[in-house]
Every structure is written in C-alpha cells, then in structure tokens.
Scaffold this motif. Structure first.
Motif, PDB file in Angstrom:
ATOM      1  N   GLU A  78       0.827  -1.202   0.000  1.00  0.00           N
ATOM      2  CA  GLU A  78       0.000   0.000   0.000  1.00  0.00           C
ATOM      3  C   GLU A  78       0.865   1.257   0.000  1.00  0.00           C
ATOM      4  O   GLU A  78       0.590   2.223  -0.728  1.00  0.00           O
ATOM      5  CB  GLU A  78      -0.929   0.010   1.219  1.00  0.00           C
ATOM      6  CG  GLU A  78      -2.027  -1.037   1.181  1.00  0.00           C
ATOM      7  CD  GLU A  78      -1.608  -2.374   1.774  1.00  0.00           C
ATOM      8  OE1 GLU A  78      -0.382  -2.618   1.908  1.00  0.00           O
ATOM      9  OE2 GLU A  78      -2.496  -3.172   2.111  1.00  0.00           O
ATOM     10  N   ASP A 208      -1.673   5.347   4.743  1.00  0.00           N
ATOM     11  CA  ASP A 208      -2.466   4.192   4.338  1.00  0.00           C
ATOM     12  C   ASP A 208      -3.706   4.102   5.223  1.00  0.00           C
ATOM     13  O   ASP A 208      -3.844   4.832   6.208  1.00  0.00           O
ATOM     14  CB  ASP A 208      -1.635   2.907   4.392  1.00  0.00           C
ATOM     15  CG  ASP A 208      -1.234   2.540   5.803  1.00  0.00           C
ATOM     16  OD1 ASP A 208      -2.100   2.032   6.545  1.00  0.00           O
ATOM     17  OD2 ASP A 208      -0.063   2.756   6.182  1.00  0.00           O
ATOM     18  N   ASP A 232      -4.692   4.711   0.164  1.00  0.00           N
ATOM     19  CA  ASP A 232      -4.962   3.503  -0.617  1.00  0.00           C
ATOM     20  C   ASP A 232      -6.425   3.084  -0.571  1.00  0.00           C
ATOM     21  O   ASP A 232      -6.845   2.239  -1.355  1.00  0.00           O
ATOM     22  CB  ASP A 232      -4.081   2.345  -0.130  1.00  0.00           C
ATOM     23  CG  ASP A 232      -4.354   1.987   1.322  1.00  0.00           C
ATOM     24  OD1 ASP A 232      -4.397   2.917   2.161  1.00  0.00           O
ATOM     25  OD2 ASP A 232      -4.512   0.798   1.636  1.00  0.00           O
TER      26      ASP A 232
END
Length: 252
Positions: A78, A208, A232
C-alpha cells in the motif's frame, strides 16, 4: 518455520495487538522452540524495540508506534502504491520538502529517475537515496539523529526547515481523525511537521488506511490544512465529511 527477520517482525505485530505476550505463547504461535523466542527477544530488547519481563516480553512503556524498520514492512504494498502516485505528480526541477515517514522512504525511491530536484529533508534515508543522482540538490536538517529511524530532530532541525519555501511538502501522519485532525505519536516528529506546513505551496499528506481514526496523542495540524490526501482506500464517513467540508482533494 519462519525465518528470523520475519519471525521478529511477527513478534512485533503480536505485541502491537496485545502489548505483552509470554514466551510459551509466542513459541506456539510461531512454531519454534522457547529458546528460539528467547534469542529473538534478547535481540529485540538490545535494539530497544521491546522490554523483557518475567516469562515473556512487552512493548516499552513509551512505545506508541512500532520501530521504524517494522513500520517499513507494514502495509508495504500500500505504501509503495501511494509513493508511486505521489511521484507521478512531481516534475523535474521541483522543490520538495520530505519528512522521515516510512511512506516517504518509498517515495524517495520512486524519485531516482527525476532530475534537478531540490529536496529538503530530515531523513538520512531520503537524503542518501537522492543526493548523488541527476544533479539533484539535497539539504539535510541538522540536530540529533535518532538511532531508530536515522532522522534528525530538535530545535536545530525545526529552524533549518523554516529557512526553505518549497512547491510541495510530502509528510506522513500517525493518525487522521475526523474530529481531532492530523495526529502523531512523537513530539519531535510533530514539531518538525508543524514547521514544514507553513513553508510549502502544497501540503501532501500520505497515509495508508490503517491510520484512519487511529487514536493519536499529539496534534500536528487541522484537516483543513491539507491540500491533497493520498491514500490507498477511501476514508471512513466522518473523515470524508470533513474532507468535503474543507474541499480537500483525495487521490487513491
């Protein structure tokens, strides 16, 4: 059987969930002997990542985030995806301010083909990656360099960062919270990030999905201070509401 480096990382992951664990439980979980776990614990304790207790191990009392090398491995794919997306927004010759976050290290690797960049950073990893390439200029903040993440902090680093004005600043956060804004776990890191924010034309925050609504400790800035959030996954509704209200751009 799990290889040693992966096994020690797995021990850290267990401790992040449970805070403490016995040698016997870890040995059963990782399918190794008690003595193997004790060796791993001795190694981790020597680096300051854990504290030994009778019959087991625990995170240090002041450990609110896992050690930097562990953070580099967490959500690695990610973070690499986020880093590639940020790099796609950069042009040759731009001025960048980059912090020491784990995603920032991956971002620096994505910049190796760019030319004539001017980079200001407090991360020796970022500086090492970019300083000798393609006529880049790299300015490294002074101050105390910590053993955990090889980054410089303190008043000297903060004053150094305030001397520069950049087109983009790329920073990570320990937490993005719908009500509390952008948070971190370490005071020197938070102070350095606060110094960066007024010095840039565009503030890019790279996190993330695990950072959303995660409990944080130290305020860094309000959500409205972010120009572009790169992540992400789409954030939870409470953060999306604030993003919409403050007209913050989001890239996935």
């Amino acid at each position: 059987m799990i290889k040693q480096s992966k096994r020690q990382l797995e021990i850290m992951k267990v401790l992040q969930i449970r805070n403490s664990c016995s040698v016997i439980e870890l040995a059963e979980h990782l399918d190794v002997s008690d003595e193997t776990i004790r060796r791993d614990i001795r190694h981790l304790a020597a680096t300051g990542a854990v504290e030994k207790i009778h019959g087991g191990v625990m995170l240090p009392h002041n450990s609110l985030e896992p050690p930097f090398l562990s953070r580099l491995q967490e959500q690695r794919e990610e973070k690499q995806k986020i880093a590639r997306l940020i790099a796609s927004l950069v042009k040759d010759g731009e001025t960048l301010l980059i912090d020491n976050g784990s995603t920032s290290c991956y971002f620096a690797k994505e910049l190796i083909a760019y030319r004539n960049l001017t980079v200001v950073t407090n991360s020796t990893e970022v500086a090492r990656e970019l300083c000798s390439r393609n006529h880049n200029r790299v300015f490294m903040a002074g101050g105390e360099i910590r053993s955990d993440d090889s980054a410089s902090y303190g008043p000297a680093a903060v004053e150094f960062a305030r001397q520069f004005t950049t087109q983009k600043a790329v920073i990570s956060m320990g937490s993005i919270h719908g009500k509390q804004g952008c948070l971190d776990f370490d005071l020197p890191e938070a102070e350095f990030k606060r110094a960066i924010i007024p010095q840039t034309e565009q503030l890019i925050v790279a996190v993330d999905h695990t950072k959303f609504d995660k409990p944080g400790v130290i305020n860094v800035c309000a959500l409205k201070d972010i120009d572009l959030l790169i992540t992400d996954q789409m954030p939870p509704d409470d953060i999306v509401d604030q993003i919409g209200a403050n007209k913050i751009k989001v890239a996935l």
